[in-house]
Design a protein around this motif. Structure first.
Motif: not given
Length: 186
Positions: A41, A139, A166, A172-174
C-alpha cells in the motif's frame, strides 16, 4: 495560520506517539517496512535490506530539527513495541491544509490501533496546530484504511483514478477523504 510544534510526544489509552530514534531501525524494518502485505500500500515498496531502513530512519531523525516536520512512531504502551508510524505532510500554508498518512505492522491490524493513532494526531492538528483541513487517501484495494478514516469522522470526497504507482509499477486508484477543523471540533 498553522502553528508548528515539530513532533511532540502524544499519548492515548494504549499508545505513545513519539519521535523515532536510530535504535528503532530494527523494529521499523521487521515490524512493517520489510513486510510486503503492509508495503504493497506504499509507493516505495518493501525494504529489501536493513540498510534501506537505516537510511530512512536516519533521514527521519535528521528532519526532526525542522519544526514543520510531524512524523510519529506508534509504540504500544503495554509492551514498548514500535508497531507503525503516522505523519502529517504536504502542508499548504495558503489554505492551512495538510495530509496524513499512517502505516501499521500486519500483526497489529484490525485491533483499533490505527484509529487510536489517527484520532490522536487529528486532535493535536486541529486543537493545537490550527490546521483547517486534514486529508488522506488510500488504495481502493485497501478498504481497511478507509474504515479507519471514517471512524474518526473523515468523509470520502472522491476517487482519483491511477493516483499512485507502487513499487511493482502498478497504478492504483485511491479514495480521498477529508475533514475540516470545524467538523472535527463540533
Amino acid at each position: 495560520m498553522i502553528n508548528f510544534y515539530g513532533t511532540p510526544t502524544l499519548e492515548t489509552d494504549r499508545l505513545i506517539l513519539r519521535r523515532l530514534v536510530i535504535e528503532d531501525v530494527q523494529s521499523f524494518f521487521t515490524n512493517w517496512m520489510s513486510d510486503e502485505r503492509v508495503t504493497d500500500n506504499l509507493i516505495k515498496g518493501a525494504h529489501k535490506s536493513i540498510s534501506e531502513s537505516v537510511e530512512r530512519v536516519t533521514n527521519i531523525v535528521n528532519e526532526y530539527e525542522d519544526q514543520e516536520f510531524c512524523y510519529w512512531g506508534i509504540e504500544l504502551k503495554a509492551t514498548g513495541d514500535l508497531i507503525g508510524a503516522i505523519d502529517f505532510y504536504h502542508f499548504d500554508l495558503t489554505t492551512e491544509n495538510c495530509e496524513v498518512g499512517f502505516t501499521l505492522g500486519y500483526e497489529w491490524w484490525n485491533q483499533g490501533y490505527g484509529t487510536e493513532a489517527l484520532k490522536a494526531v487529528m486532535e493535536f492538528g486541529f486543537r493545537h496546530m490550527n490546521i483547517h483541513k486534514i486529508a488522506a487517501a488510500h488504495n481502493i484495494d485497501n478498504p481497511a484504511s478507509g474504515k479507519i478514516m471514517q471512524k474518526v469522522g473523515m468523509k470520502q470526497e472522491g476517487l482519483i483514478r491511477h493516483m499512485i504507482r507502487n513499487a511493482k509499477n502498478q497504478y492504483k486508484d485511491c479514495a480521498v477523504y477529508g475533514i475540516f477543523q470545524e467538523e472535527y471540533l463540533v
